[in-house]
Design a protein around this motif. Structure first.
Motif, PDB file in Angstrom:
ATOM      1  N   GLU A 176       0.866  -1.180   0.000  1.00 36.63           N
ATOM      2  CA  GLU A 176       0.000   0.000   0.000  1.00 36.63           C
ATOM      3  C   GLU A 176       0.902   1.228   0.000  1.00 36.63           C
ATOM      4  O   GLU A 176       1.764   1.376   0.869  1.00 36.63           O
ATOM      5  CB  GLU A 176      -0.895   0.007   1.231  1.00 36.63           C
ATOM      6  N   LEU A 177       0.695   2.085  -0.973  1.00 38.64           N
ATOM      7  CA  LEU A 177       1.491   3.304  -1.082  1.00 38.64           C
ATOM      8  C   LEU A 177       0.657   4.504  -0.669  1.00 38.64           C
ATOM      9  O   LEU A 177      -0.493   4.636  -1.083  1.00 38.64           O
ATOM     10  CB  LEU A 177       1.985   3.504  -2.521  1.00 38.64           C
ATOM     11  N   SER A 178       1.252   5.381   0.128  1.00 38.97           N
ATOM     12  CA  SER A 178       0.584   6.627   0.511  1.00 38.97           C
ATOM     13  C   SER A 178       1.594   7.757   0.372  1.00 38.97           C
ATOM     14  O   SER A 178       2.806   7.552   0.564  1.00 38.97           O
ATOM     15  CB  SER A 178       0.060   6.551   1.947  1.00 38.97           C
ATOM     16  N   PRO A 179       1.147   8.962   0.014  1.00 35.57           N
ATOM     17  CA  PRO A 179       2.079  10.063  -0.213  1.00 35.57           C
ATOM     18  C   PRO A 179       2.957  10.323   1.008  1.00 35.57           C
ATOM     19  O   PRO A 179       2.485  10.327   2.146  1.00 35.57           O
ATOM     20  CB  PRO A 179       1.152  11.255  -0.489  1.00 35.57           C
ATOM     21  N   ASP A 180       4.238  10.510   0.765  1.00 34.37           N
ATOM     22  CA  ASP A 180       5.172  10.875   1.827  1.00 34.37           C
ATOM     23  C   ASP A 180       4.854  12.307   2.259  1.00 34.37           C
ATOM     24  O   ASP A 180       4.798  13.210   1.415  1.00 34.37           O
ATOM     25  CB  ASP A 180       6.603  10.783   1.296  1.00 34.37           C
ATOM     26  N   PRO A 181       4.642  12.556   3.554  1.00 37.71           N
ATOM     27  CA  PRO A 181       4.262  13.905   3.990  1.00 37.71           C
ATOM     28  C   PRO A 181       5.387  14.931   3.895  1.00 37.71           C
ATOM     29  O   PRO A 181       5.130  16.132   3.969  1.00 37.71           O
ATOM     30  CB  PRO A 181       3.841  13.691   5.449  1.00 37.71           C
ATOM     31  N   ARG A 182       6.615  14.492   3.711  1.00 34.18           N
ATOM     32  CA  ARG A 182       7.719  15.437   3.609  1.00 34.18           C
ATOM     33  C   ARG A 182       7.642  16.241   2.318  1.00 34.18           C
ATOM     34  O   ARG A 182       7.175  15.754   1.292  1.00 34.18           O
ATOM     35  CB  ARG A 182       9.055  14.698   3.672  1.00 34.18           C
ATOM     36  N   ASP A 183       8.114  17.477   2.378  1.00 34.83           N
ATOM     37  CA  ASP A 183       8.120  18.348   1.208  1.00 34.83           C
ATOM     38  C   ASP A 183       9.029  17.751   0.136  1.00 34.83           C
ATOM     39  O   ASP A 183      10.152  17.334   0.425  1.00 34.83           O
ATOM     40  CB  ASP A 183       8.624  19.744   1.609  1.00 34.83           C
ATOM     41  N   ARG A 184       8.552  17.713  -1.069  1.00 34.42           N
ATOM     42  CA  ARG A 184       9.357  17.196  -2.186  1.00 34.42           C
ATOM     43  C   ARG A 184      10.578  18.064  -2.421  1.00 34.42           C
ATOM     44  O   ARG A 184      11.631  17.583  -2.842  1.00 34.42           O
ATOM     45  CB  ARG A 184       8.482  17.125  -3.432  1.00 34.42           C
ATOM     46  N   ASP A 185      10.457  19.372  -2.207  1.00 31.57           N
ATOM     47  CA  ASP A 185      11.571  20.318  -2.225  1.00 31.57           C
ATOM     48  C   ASP A 185      12.413  20.223  -3.498  1.00 31.57           C
ATOM     49  O   ASP A 185      13.639  20.223  -3.470  1.00 31.57           O
ATOM     50  CB  ASP A 185      12.465  20.090  -0.996  1.00 31.57           C
ATOM     51  N   GLY A 186      11.728  20.158  -4.629  1.00 33.76           N
ATOM     52  CA  GLY A 186      12.427  20.168  -5.908  1.00 33.76           C
ATOM     53  C   GLY A 186      13.004  18.842  -6.334  1.00 33.76           C
ATOM     54  O   GLY A 186      13.622  18.755  -7.403  1.00 33.76           O
ATOM     55  N   ALA A 187      12.841  17.786  -5.539  1.00 31.59           N
ATOM     56  CA  ALA A 187      13.398  16.484  -5.902  1.00 31.59           C
ATOM     57  C   ALA A 187      12.661  15.909  -7.104  1.00 31.59           C
ATOM     58  O   ALA A 187      11.445  16.055  -7.224  1.00 31.59           O
ATOM     59  CB  ALA A 187      13.305  15.521  -4.727  1.00 31.59           C
ATOM     60  N   PRO A 188      13.358  15.213  -7.998  1.00 35.88           N
ATOM     61  CA  PRO A 188      12.681  14.621  -9.159  1.00 35.88           C
ATOM     62  C   PRO A 188      11.769  13.462  -8.801  1.00 35.88           C
ATOM     63  O   PRO A 188      10.824  13.166  -9.535  1.00 35.88           O
ATOM     64  CB  PRO A 188      13.838  14.155 -10.042  1.00 35.88           C
ATOM     65  N   ALA A 189      12.028  12.792  -7.687  1.00 34.60           N
ATOM     66  CA  ALA A 189      11.224  11.627  -7.306  1.00 34.60           C
ATOM     67  C   ALA A 189      10.059  12.027  -6.409  1.00 34.60           C
ATOM     68  O   ALA A 189      10.247  12.754  -5.429  1.00 34.60           O
ATOM     69  CB  ALA A 189      12.087  10.593  -6.588  1.00 34.60           C
ATOM     70  N   GLU A 190       8.866  11.548  -6.760  1.00 36.60           N
ATOM     71  CA  GLU A 190       7.738  11.650  -5.846  1.00 36.60           C
ATOM     72  C   GLU A 190       7.819  10.457  -4.904  1.00 36.60           C
ATOM     73  O   GLU A 190       7.826   9.299  -5.342  1.00 36.60           O
ATOM     74  CB  GLU A 190       6.414  11.626  -6.608  1.00 36.60           C
ATOM     75  N   ARG A 191       7.879  10.728  -3.596  1.00 37.99           N
ATOM     76  CA  ARG A 191       8.060   9.658  -2.622  1.00 37.99           C
ATOM     77  C   ARG A 191       6.730   9.170  -2.072  1.00 37.99           C
ATOM     78  O   ARG A 191       5.789   9.952  -1.893  1.00 37.99           O
ATOM     79  CB  ARG A 191       8.941  10.130  -1.463  1.00 37.99           C
ATOM     80  N   PHE A 192       6.709   7.876  -1.764  1.00 34.19           N
ATOM     81  CA  PHE A 192       5.533   7.254  -1.157  1.00 34.19           C
ATOM     82  C   PHE A 192       5.975   6.435   0.052  1.00 34.19           C
ATOM     83  O   PHE A 192       7.017   5.763   0.017  1.00 34.19           O
ATOM     84  CB  PHE A 192       4.833   6.323  -2.152  1.00 34.19           C
ATOM     85  N   GLU A 193       5.183   6.504   1.116  1.00 34.61           N
ATOM     86  CA  GLU A 193       5.393   5.595   2.235  1.00 34.61           C
ATOM     87  C   GLU A 193       4.890   4.218   1.844  1.00 34.61           C
ATOM     88  O   GLU A 193       3.882   4.084   1.139  1.00 34.61           O
ATOM     89  CB  GLU A 193       4.655   6.098   3.474  1.00 34.61           C
ATOM     90  N   VAL A 194       5.571   3.188   2.319  1.00 33.68           N
ATOM     91  CA  VAL A 194       5.270   1.814   1.903  1.00 33.68           C
ATOM     92  C   VAL A 194       4.865   0.975   3.110  1.00 33.68           C
ATOM     93  O   VAL A 194       5.572   0.927   4.120  1.00 33.68           O
ATOM     94  CB  VAL A 194       6.493   1.170   1.223  1.00 33.68           C
ATOM     95  N   ARG A 195       3.718   0.314   2.976  1.00 39.43           N
ATOM     96  CA  ARG A 195       3.241  -0.656   3.967  1.00 39.43           C
ATOM     97  C   ARG A 195       2.744  -1.881   3.218  1.00 39.43           C
ATOM     98  O   ARG A 195       2.318  -1.776   2.061  1.00 39.43           O
ATOM     99  CB  ARG A 195       2.116  -0.068   4.819  1.00 39.43           C
ATOM    100  N   LEU A 196       2.810  -3.017   3.858  1.00 39.91           N
ATOM    101  CA  LEU A 196       2.186  -4.190   3.271  1.00 39.91           C
ATOM    102  C   LEU A 196       0.679  -4.001   3.234  1.00 39.91           C
ATOM    103  O   LEU A 196       0.112  -3.323   4.120  1.00 39.91           O
ATOM    104  CB  LEU A 196       2.535  -5.443   4.078  1.00 39.91           C
ATOM    105  N   GLN A 197       0.035  -4.554   2.242  1.00 43.21           N
ATOM    106  CA  GLN A 197      -1.417  -4.454   2.168  1.00 43.21           C
ATOM    107  C   GLN A 197      -2.038  -5.014   3.456  1.00 43.21           C
ATOM    108  O   GLN A 197      -1.710  -6.103   3.905  1.00 43.21           O
ATOM    109  CB  GLN A 197      -1.942  -5.243   0.968  1.00 43.21           C
ATOM    110  N   GLY A 198      -2.915  -4.214   4.071  1.00 43.41           N
ATOM    111  CA  GLY A 198      -3.598  -4.626   5.291  1.00 43.41           C
ATOM    112  C   GLY A 198      -2.817  -4.394   6.561  1.00 43.41           C
ATOM    113  O   GLY A 198      -3.287  -4.760   7.652  1.00 43.41           O
ATOM    114  N   SER A 199      -1.627  -3.767   6.470  1.00 38.07           N
ATOM    115  CA  SER A 199      -0.800  -3.525   7.652  1.00 38.07           C
ATOM    116  C   SER A 199      -0.639  -2.027   7.880  1.00 38.07           C
ATOM    117  O   SER A 199      -0.696  -1.233   6.942  1.00 38.07           O
ATOM    118  CB  SER A 199       0.578  -4.171   7.474  1.00 38.07           C
ATOM    119  N   THR A 200      -0.421  -1.652   9.112  1.00 41.62           N
ATOM    120  CA  THR A 200      -0.165  -0.243   9.446  1.00 41.62           C
ATOM    121  C   THR A 200       1.319   0.022   9.665  1.00 41.62           C
ATOM    122  O   THR A 200       1.718   1.167   9.883  1.00 41.62           O
ATOM    123  CB  THR A 200      -0.934   0.153  10.716  1.00 41.62           C
ATOM    124  N   GLU A 201       2.151  -1.013   9.614  1.00 43.19           N
ATOM    125  CA  GLU A 201       3.582  -0.855   9.884  1.00 43.19           C
ATOM    126  C   GLU A 201       4.277  -0.196   8.700  1.00 43.19           C
ATOM    127  O   GLU A 201       4.211  -0.680   7.565  1.00 43.19           O
ATOM    128  CB  GLU A 201       4.228  -2.204  10.160  1.00 43.19           C
TER     129      GLU A 201
END
Length: 370
Positions: A248-273
């Motif tokens: 499960e991908l969710s937007p990384d709350p940190r500011d992208r600050d000009g970086a070319p990569a859009e970051r996503f937080e990663v969790r296993l499907q169905g997990s909060t870790e």
């Protein structure tokens, strides 16, 4: 069609001032363009040579390499970086290729740059071949971190993609870099349809398990064979779909600050870790031109204001004309002129524009520096 003379609009992350931003002149104005963007991230290629033949970059037979006297010397590299940092607001340096590890004086260059700029973040983009033998020396010289290009964990797919059987050397290099303290280790991966697109989730899990930061990069029209097609490329949306079966991908709350990569937080499907993050660089389908902060110098000392630019501005002749303060001022002014002419956007991925508005550069990625 020359993209520099087409009003391409402004795709990207956040709005910036339009044409008419005043050019104040002088080094104090930095590497500013006419749309209000200021380049502070310097990408400097050390060589056009490479020991792989990746399908999305080089032809199988290789390319005609630049002669040594056409390349920036170590002293010219140190001087150019000094002008960027001390006079033009460069705050981050990335050394690229081709493959920078094939340059014999790489460690000496990094040591000289670190001596002159103790606080400057210095990173390196490499394919990892030969890295195991040099990682500790690079760290000792003052390298901050590195990005390793590796598209798969499967030997057969690696051979098909790179046309070389060096996966084990790359894996050993990554491990050596982490052991030397060159963290965070970032892994760059390009997915090609029918070759390694089924390996995305596996590669992400492998990276998360080892604390590496994986970044998927859309295949860009920078291959020497000019075989890229929009239909053939794996898009950012497809990459997210390929990962979603496991993660499960969710937007990384940190500011992208000009970086070319859009970051996503990663969790296993169905997990909060939270397991870590993954980045996706969508230069083609979700361009970020509006917030681009990069200036690129090729291995022979030419400024490319955009990765897809068809216009290059030579600094090497000025560097070799003399070393006085006046000569430095001439280099600075020409560099600023090159960046002032930076186009609004490269044309791909912008609403209302088709690929017909984009003209592929003559250079391949190996000859530009990423």
């Amino acid at each position: 069609m020359d993209t520099e003379h087409v009003d391409l609009g402004m795709p990207g992350v956040r709005p910036t001032p339009g044409p008419g931003v005043p050019r104040t002149g002088g080094a104090e104005s930095g590497l500013r363009d006419q749309f209000g963007r200021v380049a502070s991230d310097m990408r400097l290629s050390l060589t056009d040579k490479c020991n792989l033949r990746c399908q999305y970059c080089m032809p199988e037979a290789g390319l005609e390499w630049l002669k040594k006297d056409k390349l920036l010397t170590a002293a010219e590299i140190v001087r150019l970086v000094g002008l960027g940092v001390n006079n033009l607001g460069v705050r981050e340096l990335r050394l690229t290729g081709g493959e920078p590890l094939v340059r014999a004086d790489l460690v000496d260059i990094i040591a000289a740059l670190r001596k002159n700029h103790p606080e400057l973040p210095i990173s390196l983009t490499t394919n990892g071949v030969g890295l195991a033998k040099k990682a500790q020396a690079l760290a000792d010289a003052g390298l901050t971190r590195l990005n390793v290009s590796m598209d798969t964990l499967h030997h057969d797919a690696f051979l098909q993609l790179t046309r070389r059987p060096f996966l084990d050397q790359v894996l050993a290099g990554i491990e050596a870099a982490a052991a030397a303290g060159l963290r965070p280790v970032k892994i760059n991966a390009v997915l090609l349809r029918g070759i390694n697109d089924g390996h995305a989730a596996e590669l992400l899990q492998w990276s998360l398990d080892r604390g590496y930061e994986l970044r998927f990069i859309e295949q860009m029209p920078l291959d020497a064979d000019h075989g890229w097609t929009r239909e053939g490329m794996i898009t950012a949306a497809e990459i997210r779909d390929l990962l979603s079966g496991t993660f499960e991908l969710s937007p990384d709350p940190r500011d992208r600050d000009g970086a070319p990569a859009e970051r996503f937080e990663v969790r296993l499907q169905g997990s909060t870790e939270l397991l870590g993050t993954v980045g996706i660089i969508a230069s083609v389908t979700e361009p970020f031109c509006a917030d681009c902060r990069r200036t690129r110098i090729t291995a022979e000392g030419k400024v490319m204001s955009c990765l897809f630019s068809r216009t290059e501005v030579d600094l090497l002749a000025l560097l070799r004309a003399g070393e006085t303060t006046a000569d430095d001022d001439a280099v600075i002014a020409r560099w600023q002129d090159a960046m002032w002419a930076k186009p609004r956007a490269h044309g791909m991925g912008h609403p209302g524009l088709g690929d017909a508005d984009f003209v592929q550069p003559d250079r391949s990625m190996s000859a530009i520096g990423g």
